[in-house]
Design a protein around this motif. Structure first.
Motif, mmCIF file in Angstrom:
data_model
loop_
_atom_site.group_PDB
_atom_site.id
_atom_site.type_symbol
_atom_site.label_atom_id
_atom_site.label_comp_id
_atom_site.label_asym_id
_atom_site.label_seq_id
_atom_site.Cartn_x
_atom_site.Cartn_y
_atom_site.Cartn_z
ATOM 1 N N ARG A 287 -26.588 17.225 0.828
ATOM 2 C CA ARG A 287 -26.623 15.954 1.556
ATOM 3 C C ARG A 287 -27.915 15.978 2.364
ATOM 4 O O ARG A 287 -28.156 16.898 3.132
ATOM 5 C CB ARG A 287 -25.430 15.797 2.493
ATOM 6 C CG ARG A 287 -25.509 14.489 3.291
ATOM 7 C CD ARG A 287 -24.274 14.228 4.120
ATOM 8 N NE ARG A 287 -23.099 14.049 3.292
ATOM 9 C CZ ARG A 287 -22.804 12.952 2.581
ATOM 10 N NH1 ARG A 287 -23.632 11.938 2.584
ATOM 11 N NH2 ARG A 287 -21.707 12.885 1.880
ATOM 12 N N ILE A 288 -28.744 14.958 2.145
ATOM 13 C CA ILE A 288 -29.997 14.821 2.888
ATOM 14 C C ILE A 288 -29.829 13.636 3.817
ATOM 15 O O ILE A 288 -29.416 12.556 3.386
ATOM 16 C CB ILE A 288 -31.194 14.606 1.943
ATOM 17 C CG1 ILE A 288 -31.334 15.803 0.993
ATOM 18 C CG2 ILE A 288 -32.474 14.389 2.750
ATOM 19 C CD1 ILE A 288 -32.406 15.635 -0.070
ATOM 20 N N SER A 289 -30.144 13.851 5.096
ATOM 21 C CA SER A 289 -29.954 12.766 6.063
ATOM 22 C C SER A 289 -30.989 12.856 7.171
ATOM 23 O O SER A 289 -31.618 13.894 7.384
ATOM 24 C CB SER A 289 -28.549 12.824 6.660
ATOM 25 O OG SER A 289 -28.323 14.070 7.280
ATOM 26 N N ASP A 290 -31.154 11.723 7.852
ATOM 27 C CA ASP A 290 -31.939 11.735 9.077
ATOM 28 C C ASP A 290 -31.150 12.550 10.096
ATOM 29 O O ASP A 290 -29.913 12.566 10.049
ATOM 30 C CB ASP A 290 -32.128 10.310 9.606
ATOM 31 C CG ASP A 290 -33.217 9.554 8.871
ATOM 32 O OD1 ASP A 290 -34.101 10.191 8.255
ATOM 33 O OD2 ASP A 290 -33.194 8.311 8.915
ATOM 34 N N PRO A 291 -31.824 13.210 11.007
ATOM 35 C CA PRO A 291 -31.089 13.953 12.035
ATOM 36 C C PRO A 291 -30.112 13.037 12.776
ATOM 37 O O PRO A 291 -30.422 11.884 13.065
ATOM 38 C CB PRO A 291 -32.190 14.446 12.974
ATOM 39 C CG PRO A 291 -33.417 14.472 12.127
ATOM 40 C CD PRO A 291 -33.264 13.324 11.159
ATOM 41 N N ASP A 292 -28.935 13.526 13.003
ATOM 42 C CA ASP A 292 -27.879 12.809 13.735
ATOM 43 C C ASP A 292 -27.342 11.581 13.017
ATOM 44 O O ASP A 292 -26.651 10.768 13.620
ATOM 45 C CB ASP A 292 -28.349 12.411 15.146
ATOM 46 C CG ASP A 292 -28.805 13.611 15.951
ATOM 47 O OD1 ASP A 292 -28.139 14.666 15.859
ATOM 48 O OD2 ASP A 292 -29.820 13.503 16.650
ATOM 49 N N ALA A 293 -27.635 11.410 11.724
ATOM 50 C CA ALA A 293 -27.066 10.286 10.968
ATOM 51 C C ALA A 293 -25.608 10.585 10.647
ATOM 52 O O ALA A 293 -25.247 11.721 10.384
ATOM 53 C CB ALA A 293 -27.839 10.046 9.678
ATOM 54 N N VAL A 294 -24.781 9.569 10.666
ATOM 55 C CA VAL A 294 -23.378 9.755 10.294
ATOM 56 C C VAL A 294 -23.283 9.838 8.768
ATOM 57 O O VAL A 294 -24.165 9.372 8.049
ATOM 58 C CB VAL A 294 -22.481 8.617 10.843
ATOM 59 C CG1 VAL A 294 -22.400 8.687 12.350
ATOM 60 C CG2 VAL A 294 -22.970 7.274 10.386
ATOM 61 N N THR A 295 -22.198 10.414 8.265
ATOM 62 C CA THR A 295 -22.045 10.689 6.843
ATOM 63 C C THR A 295 -22.200 9.463 5.965
ATOM 64 O O THR A 295 -22.802 9.526 4.903
ATOM 65 C CB THR A 295 -20.662 11.332 6.586
ATOM 66 O OG1 THR A 295 -20.570 12.501 7.389
ATOM 67 C CG2 THR A 295 -20.494 11.708 5.135
ATOM 68 N N ASP A 296 -21.678 8.319 6.371
ATOM 69 C CA ASP A 296 -21.751 7.130 5.520
ATOM 70 C C ASP A 296 -22.942 6.231 5.867
ATOM 71 O O ASP A 296 -23.005 5.081 5.454
ATOM 72 C CB ASP A 296 -20.447 6.344 5.576
ATOM 73 C CG ASP A 296 -20.098 5.893 6.987
ATOM 74 O OD1 ASP A 296 -20.777 6.320 7.941
ATOM 75 O OD2 ASP A 296 -19.141 5.123 7.132
ATOM 76 N N SER A 297 -23.890 6.753 6.601
ATOM 77 C CA SER A 297 -25.088 6.003 6.978
ATOM 78 C C SER A 297 -25.965 5.753 5.755
ATOM 79 O O SER A 297 -26.012 6.557 4.833
ATOM 80 C CB SER A 297 -25.884 6.822 8.012
ATOM 81 O OG SER A 297 -27.187 6.326 8.152
ATOM 82 N N PRO A 298 -26.689 4.628 5.737
ATOM 83 C CA PRO A 298 -27.628 4.406 4.633
ATOM 84 C C PRO A 298 -28.764 5.432 4.659
ATOM 85 O O PRO A 298 -29.503 5.554 3.695
ATOM 86 C CB PRO A 298 -28.148 2.990 4.868
ATOM 87 C CG PRO A 298 -27.726 2.596 6.221
ATOM 88 C CD PRO A 298 -26.624 3.505 6.649
ATOM 89 N N ARG A 299 -28.904 6.166 5.739
ATOM 90 C CA ARG A 299 -29.932 7.192 5.842
ATOM 91 C C ARG A 299 -29.340 8.580 5.601
ATOM 92 O O ARG A 299 -29.773 9.571 6.150
ATOM 93 C CB ARG A 299 -30.612 7.124 7.206
ATOM 94 C CG ARG A 299 -31.262 5.795 7.484
ATOM 95 C CD ARG A 299 -32.379 5.472 6.545
ATOM 96 N NE ARG A 299 -33.564 6.189 6.953
ATOM 97 C CZ ARG A 299 -34.744 6.024 6.428
ATOM 98 N NH1 ARG A 299 -34.923 5.175 5.447
ATOM 99 N NH2 ARG A 299 -35.762 6.709 6.845
ATOM 100 N N SER A 300 -28.341 8.628 4.725
ATOM 101 C CA SER A 300 -27.704 9.875 4.312
ATOM 102 C C SER A 300 -27.319 9.734 2.846
ATOM 103 O O SER A 300 -26.652 8.781 2.469
ATOM 104 C CB SER A 300 -26.456 10.131 5.164
ATOM 105 O OG SER A 300 -25.783 11.282 4.726
ATOM 106 N N ARG A 301 -27.778 10.678 2.007
ATOM 107 C CA ARG A 301 -27.476 10.605 0.568
ATOM 108 C C ARG A 301 -26.977 11.956 0.084
ATOM 109 O O ARG A 301 -27.430 12.998 0.541
ATOM 110 C CB ARG A 301 -28.734 10.240 -0.234
ATOM 111 C CG ARG A 301 -29.264 8.889 0.127
ATOM 112 C CD ARG A 301 -29.557 7.904 -0.950
ATOM 113 N NE ARG A 301 -29.174 8.148 -2.295
ATOM 114 C CZ ARG A 301 -29.980 8.029 -3.343
ATOM 115 N NH1 ARG A 301 -31.248 7.721 -3.176
ATOM 116 N NH2 ARG A 301 -29.546 8.208 -4.552
#
Length: 94
Positions: free
Chosen positions: A39-53
């Motif tokens: 899972r790649i995400s912006d720091p502090d992004a929530v799991t279902d955020s568009p900035r988490s894949r």
């Protein structure tokens, strides 16, 4: 097992799990190898955020050990973040 790493401003969660599902009443079957996802995400992004894949680490067969799966996960995540030379970002990657 889940491990989080940081690379070029992204959080990378390494997800390594047995290739075969554990049946109720039985122990884990590590002999069949391991699969992995990241899972790649912006720091502090929530799991279902568009900035988490979430991406499954490709492979023709299961990894022989959890260590092999973790190393392949890190390499795959870095490759996705670094890009393929095009102008696409990690959020547009397939």
């Amino acid at each position: 097992m889940t491990t989080t790493r940081h690379y070029r401003g992204f959080d990378i969660s390494l997800l390594v799990y047995p290739h075969c599902t554990t049946q109720p009443g039985y122990g884990h079957n590590y002999e069949e190898g391991f699969d992995a996802s990241i899972r790649i995400s912006d720091p502090d992004a929530v799991t279902d955020s568009p900035r988490s894949r979430l991406f499954r680490v490709p492979g023709k067969r299961p990894f022989e050990s959890a260590g092999d799966a973790r190393r392949a996960s890190v390499a795959y995540a870095e490759m996705l973040i670094d890009g393929d030379g095009s102008e696409r970002t990690i959020w547009e990657a397939a």
